[in-house]
Enzyme design. Structure first.
Site, mmCIF file in Angstrom:
data_model
loop_
_atom_site.group_PDB
_atom_site.id
_atom_site.type_symbol
_atom_site.label_atom_id
_atom_site.label_comp_id
_atom_site.label_asym_id
_atom_site.label_seq_id
_atom_site.Cartn_x
_atom_site.Cartn_y
_atom_site.Cartn_z
ATOM 1 N N HIS A 170 -7.752 -2.008 0.752
ATOM 2 C CA HIS A 170 -6.911 -2.781 -0.186
ATOM 3 C C HIS A 170 -6.643 -4.188 0.318
ATOM 4 O O HIS A 170 -6.364 -4.378 1.497
ATOM 5 C CB HIS A 170 -5.588 -2.041 -0.441
ATOM 6 C CG HIS A 170 -5.786 -0.823 -1.266
ATOM 7 N ND1 HIS A 170 -6.376 0.313 -0.766
ATOM 8 C CD2 HIS A 170 -5.554 -0.581 -2.578
ATOM 9 C CE1 HIS A 170 -6.478 1.218 -1.729
ATOM 10 N NE2 HIS A 170 -5.996 0.704 -2.838
ATOM 11 N N PHE B 280 -0.134 -3.493 3.700
ATOM 12 C CA PHE B 280 0.954 -2.913 2.895
ATOM 13 C C PHE B 280 0.427 -2.637 1.488
ATOM 14 O O PHE B 280 -0.051 -3.545 0.814
ATOM 15 C CB PHE B 280 2.101 -3.925 2.841
ATOM 16 C CG PHE B 280 3.188 -3.578 1.872
ATOM 17 C CD1 PHE B 280 4.062 -2.536 2.130
ATOM 18 C CD2 PHE B 280 3.352 -4.309 0.705
ATOM 19 C CE1 PHE B 280 5.086 -2.219 1.240
ATOM 20 C CE2 PHE B 280 4.367 -4.010 -0.197
ATOM 21 C CZ PHE B 280 5.235 -2.962 0.075
ATOM 22 N N SER C 289 -7.995 -6.373 -9.177
ATOM 23 C CA SER C 289 -6.950 -6.700 -8.200
ATOM 24 C C SER C 289 -6.183 -7.937 -8.631
ATOM 25 O O SER C 289 -4.954 -8.011 -8.486
ATOM 26 C CB SER C 289 -7.561 -6.952 -6.818
ATOM 27 O OG SER C 289 -7.983 -5.735 -6.265
HETATM 28 N N1 GUN Z 1 -2.730 -4.070 -2.446
HETATM 29 C C1 GUN Z 1 -1.458 -3.689 -2.473
HETATM 30 N N2 GUN Z 1 -1.106 -3.252 -3.700
HETATM 31 C C2 GUN Z 1 -2.182 -3.368 -4.474
HETATM 32 C C3 GUN Z 1 -2.448 -3.076 -5.848
HETATM 33 O O1 GUN Z 1 -1.625 -2.613 -6.629
HETATM 34 N N3 GUN Z 1 -3.699 -3.324 -6.251
HETATM 35 C C4 GUN Z 1 -4.650 -3.820 -5.413
HETATM 36 N N4 GUN Z 1 -5.849 -4.030 -5.898
HETATM 37 N N5 GUN Z 1 -4.432 -4.108 -4.150
HETATM 38 C C5 GUN Z 1 -3.202 -3.876 -3.671
#
Ligand code: GUN
Length: 182
Positions: free
Chosen positions: A79, A131, A96
């Site tokens: 992520h 996070f 994202s």
């Molecule tokens: N990184 C932390 N939270 C998120 C999210 O909700 N979506 C994505 N793509 N990356 C994240």
């Protein structure tokens, strides 16, 4: 919070089609539900047919929970940081980018950006992974309030919390892409 499907319902993939199509084709539609981790959906597809989107999601989450910790960490590390360098340079994927924007993270003050930078690096330092919180289910204020609390958790608790948030992110992506047959 953007809970509305981006595509008209009729254009979504019917679950009956998902249940019968070849794995490679199903992965073209569903491989991105878990960030850069198509192995989760691929493994869950072995449990087809699914009677509902929630059943499909539950099968995916069983794969996640049965994976060893190294693979779970790989999933979490796939992520991007919220308000990280990639986001600020506009180098995130479409999904994202939309998720971060829905939380209001694309319109932050200098002070808020600084707060994210400070928390993100403290978080990386403490846990060794980014996070993760479901950006579509939280506004920026809630995310900024959650960060110091999450920093208080143990690594084991944080892994559990991050996997639950990843499950929420995937469920929303699924609901945007797959529809139950009526
Ligand atoms: N990184 C932390 N939270 C998120 C999210 O909700 N979506 C994505 N793509 N990356 C994240």
């Amino acid at each position: 919070m953007s809970r509305q499907p981006k595509t008209p319902k009729s254009a979504l993939l019917p679950l009956s089609r998902l249940n019968s199509m070849p794995v490679a084709e199903a992965l073209e539609h569903c491989g991105g539900f878990f960030e850069h981790s198509p192995w989760i959906v691929e493994d869950a597809l072995q449990k087809r047919p699914f009677a509902s989107v929630h059943e499909f999601h539950a099968a995916c989450m069983r794969v996640v929970h049965n994976a060893d910790v190294a693979r779970q960490l790989e999933l979490i590390r796939a992520h991007p940081d919220l308000v990280g360098r990639l986001a600020r340079e506009g180098r995130l994927g479409l999904e994202s980018t939309q998720e971060q924007a829905s939380a209001g993270l694309s319109e932050l003050t200098e002070e808020e950006i600084k707060a994210f930078e400070t928390y993100n690096s403290a978080y990386h330092e403490r846990f060794g992974f980014p996070f993760v919180i479901c950006a579509r289910r939280n506004r920026k204020e809630a995310i900024l309030a959650a960060l110091p609390q999450r920093l208080e958790q143990t690594k084991t608790e944080e892994i559990r919390t991050a996997l639950a948030e990843i499950g929420d992110i995937a469920l929303l992506r699924m609901a945007d892409a797959v529809r139950e047959d009526t």
